[in-house]
Enzyme design. Structure first.
Site, PDB file in Angstrom:
ATOM      1  N   ILE A 198       0.854  -1.182   0.000  1.00 37.25           N
ATOM      2  CA  ILE A 198       0.000   0.000   0.000  1.00 37.25           C
ATOM      3  C   ILE A 198       0.895   1.238   0.000  1.00 37.25           C
ATOM      4  O   ILE A 198       0.859   2.060  -0.886  1.00 37.25           O
ATOM      5  CB  ILE A 198      -0.943  -0.001   1.227  1.00 37.25           C
ATOM      6  N   SER A 200       4.381   0.800   1.140  1.00 42.04           N
ATOM      7  CA  SER A 200       5.765   0.351   1.276  1.00 42.04           C
ATOM      8  C   SER A 200       6.338  -0.001  -0.094  1.00 42.04           C
ATOM      9  O   SER A 200       5.603  -0.026  -1.078  1.00 42.04           O
ATOM     10  CB  SER A 200       5.803  -0.889   2.182  1.00 42.04           C
ATOM     11  N   ASP A 257      -4.922   4.426  13.502  1.00 44.92           N
ATOM     12  CA  ASP A 257      -5.401   3.066  13.768  1.00 44.92           C
ATOM     13  C   ASP A 257      -5.179   2.698  15.218  1.00 44.92           C
ATOM     14  O   ASP A 257      -4.077   2.675  15.705  1.00 44.92           O
ATOM     15  CB  ASP A 257      -4.776   2.047  12.823  1.00 44.92           C
ATOM     16  N   LYS A 289       6.505  -0.509  14.000  1.00 46.58           N
ATOM     17  CA  LYS A 289       5.134  -0.081  14.252  1.00 46.58           C
ATOM     18  C   LYS A 289       4.805  -0.188  15.746  1.00 46.58           C
ATOM     19  O   LYS A 289       4.144   0.671  16.311  1.00 46.58           O
ATOM     20  CB  LYS A 289       4.179  -0.955  13.450  1.00 46.58           C
TER      21      LYS A 289
END
Lengths: 495, 495
Positions: A198, A200, A257, A289
């Site tokens: 998406i 990367s 998120d 992350k």
């Protein structure tokens, strides 16, 4: 109707001329939500008003997303009307005013999203009310169930179906093809579907696409798994948790998120794919992350709780998220690393090999029959014997054939400006350079970096190699590298 | 740079061709946020990718909003870059994760919004986290102060400055020009600024624009008020709480305005306008904006608390929100009603006259010197004596002149299909019909309805009159009326 030839990304947009009689009579103004009906299909689009002359007064043009959804014959006539407020609107209000949502309410929102009845504004509002800590555990379960139910679901019959997922990508950490090959070679079912990149430089589906066909539908997926036990396909042609992609497109720009949504996203796709046992790999590190053990722990607990509620047995594997893994960043470059590991080549990147074995071992140990510690041993055996490589080729053949990944036309090193010791490697910058070089759009483009923190550096030696398909992209990537010396930062050597 | 000639409403949009070398090199994809810099000005726009041939590969086109913000010379060269994440992004995350925001944080978000650095998605997220009960009283105060500080503020020196605001419109309830005239005639300062219609058939500024000039800047406003004590202008050319308009454009499609935002919106505009005493009229009724006494009470308490914190003395006046007021719906038609009341005409709509006197009395009683009950008496005196009318004309002359409002070319009745008694009047449908007839774009268009609940109806008698500027719009409005017989619903008479 005509095609506007404008890509507005997800949101369907309708273009009408300002002097179009319909828009004046109906009281349409820019940003009105308009129902566009044509030959039995409907799309709800946001209106943009055109004053330029590329659009006639009796024409209605659609953005790419809307055109694909409605797929009218060119010149077809459409009926336009003010759109009814979607059911999602009242659910959204309820959530804003403190109601805990149930599965049916989440499902109403997701169905509206899938039918393109929600504007970006409405989706952003939904994503926001679900973010942070706003979904309690019961709501996480309800959302996950709703996400599963609005798409297809594959059933593999009785018996375990293994799966893995990595939370947040580390550049080059392409363990999936190796893990799938090992696990399938040992006789277990592991029908892995993955996504294309998406944001990367490469997703697993992009990497696999350099070696075989990945755009399988559910029927083709079944054939491959029935034959070989494993699969490494793209989920793109299957409607597994289809609302997930829509929500991700809104969450990403907001950087919002929360754990609730992440868990729903991961587990809904696994459950829809028919998996029964899922290994979640969580790399933890300052630039990964998940940044702390505490955060990893919270995610893990939520994954296990929600997983159980939707029929999944979850295992969690914490790994080191501080440096890139492997050497290549970019589809073909990572494919080369994967093949070297599978072929037991002495030059294979050691860290990729080790991580793949760890993860494969952990996947196997999801099964009660496999004792703790013995998973890794079995994995090593399957890899060293060549069984994993044979299985990899067999899966590729079943998917449509195997080919060696290509090589880029232009390769140039980015050299160290001085002596020193390699300090921190900035994963994000490295990924950025790979994208500027052309990945993943050009599958052979990207970056190759063999260095790690602490390595000694001499002036003039290559810090990394840039692979590109054109001199322009090569130059662009190298310019960026020069402008960002902190990508691989040097500190003075201790000598 | 060139103008795209596309109105995307608020959000700035940049159009680049898919084969544009800059977008490929920079890794721009649709929906990327792009910083567009030209001649010292910057706009952050959302990117849409064009495949059609109306845009050249070396051209960058801007939507109307973006073009107006940047105002480049045609053919000017712009520098494009990935936009820095706005400060608002981290404030938004903080609020989502439970932090109570302070004035500086709200201000950061509003400044980003005003500088067009926030996409619709980001604004929707902000509006959502502030909606419902999510703003406590301290945050309401902080938000209100931030909204005041990001725009201009008028200072009238010492002494009271009176103002009024009606929460939620009732069609035809045009008391403001009458109230302002009465209050100014009695010697008090009341520099009223109002807005044009957003979604209704008329706003106060539209009504006044049929009789005088309303687009005053702050200097002209001061002149009028210094001369006449009162004013009835549009706020359009003044930057009073300018972020309010941006937030409203996002709240409206979401139908998500909570009390916190409503209060911040109302009071920030009043405080920025320099008012010291504000009368808030709250019509309560099933089809009004505020539906119950309990809701009215909650809003009133928040208004008083926040008002006090920003230096405003607030008075609340509850009124009946169940039926339309006056006869006309539409700018010129409402202007005619207003003039009839000011002229003490026997045909003047009685309910409009009564309400205007109630409100004027309540405004006057905001002043400690005016005893409860005596406000209305003074108001009656000023109206009946003609002083209010003389003041009205004087204010208009000071604003630029007075003219009689016009009349529409076409007028046709919508007649009752049967005998009966008039039941419920659906305010929203009536307003919709007025808009289809052309209001407010055509200031003389709209609807005139003289009936009220309980009135006896005979088959064939006019239920309401539609005024329009063209036969097409007339027909359109009447068609709609026929299709919606519940606009003025009939029940059988009790005879």
């Amino acid at each position: 109707m005509r095609r506007a030839g404008i890509d507005t990304y997800r949101q369907p947009v309708l273009y009408l001329h300002r002097d179009c009689t319909v828009s004046r009579a109906e009281g349409f103004a820019a940003l009105t939500r308009v129902s566009v009906k044509c030959a039995g299909q409907e799309v709800v689009a946001v209106l943009n008003i055109v004053t330029g002359d590329w659009l006639g007064k009796d024409e209605a043009a659609l953005s790419d997303a809307a055109w694909q959804m409605l797929a009218p014959e060119p010149g077809a006539i459409a009926i336009l009307a003010h759109a009814e407020p979607p059911r999602a609107a009242s659910v959204l209000r309820a959530k804003v005013f403190g109601t805990r949502l149930n599965e049916a309410q989440f499902e109403a929102v997701l169905r509206d999203a899938l039918a393109a009845r929600l504007s970006d504004i409405e989706l952003a509002a939904f994503v926001t009310v679900c973010a942070g800590d706003r979904l309690d555990l019961d709501e996480s379960v309800a959302l996950t169930r709703a996400m599963i139910s609005v798409g297809d679901r594959i059933d593999w019959g009785s018996g375990p179906v293994l799966d893995k997922h990595c939370v947040g990508g580390l550049p080059g950490n392409r363990t999936t093809p190796i893990v799938v090959s090992i696990v399938a070679a040992l006789g277990h079912r592991i029908p892995k579907t993955s996504s294309r990149a998406i944001t990367s430089p490469a997703g697993t589906a992009d990497v696999m696409a350099t070696m075989t066909d990945v755009d399988l539908d559910i029927g083709a997926l079944r054939n491959v798994v029935d034959r070989e036990g494993g699969c490494m396909a793209s989920g793109g042609r299957m409607r597994l948790s289809p609302a997930d992609d829509i929500l991700i497109q809104i969450e990403r720009p907001l950087d919002l998120d929360g754990d609730g949504q992440m868990v729903a996203s991961i587990l809904s796709k696994k459950a829809a794919a028919g998996s029964t046992h899922v290994l979640i790999d969580i790399p933890v590190g300052a630039t990964a992350k998940v940044r702390t053990m505490a955060a990893a722990d919270a995610i893990a607990r939520r994954l296990v709780f929600v997983g159980e509620a939707v029929g999944l047995r979850i295992g969690v594997h914490i790994s080191d998220g501080r440096q890139p893994v492997g050497r290549g960043i970019g589809p073909a470059l990572e494919a080369h690393d994967v093949l070297e590991v599978l072929r037991n080549s002495p030059q294979a990147p050691r860290d990729l090999r080790e991580r793949a074995l760890d993860v494969a071992g952990a996947v196997l140990e999801l099964l009660p029959a496999i004792a703790p510690g013995s998973g890794r041993i079995q994995a090593e055996g399957a890899l060293a014997s060549g069984a994993a490589m044979r299985k990899f080729i067999a899966i590729c053949m079943a998917q449509g054939g195997f080919r060696e990944p290509g090589r880029a036309r232009f390769v140039e090193p980015f050299v160290a400006p001085a002596d020193g010791q390699l300090g921190c490697i900035n994963n994000r910058q490295l990924a950025r350079i790979a994208k500027l070089a052309g990945a993943p759009r050009n599958p052979t483009a990207g970056v190759v970096c063999t260095l790690r923190e602490g390595d000694s550096i001499r002036r003039g030696m290559p810090l990394f190699l840039v692979h590109a398909g054109s001199k322009g992209e090569l130059a662009y990537a190298l310019d960026y590298a020069r402008a960002h010396p902190d990508t691989l930062s040097l500190r003075e050597s201790r000598s």
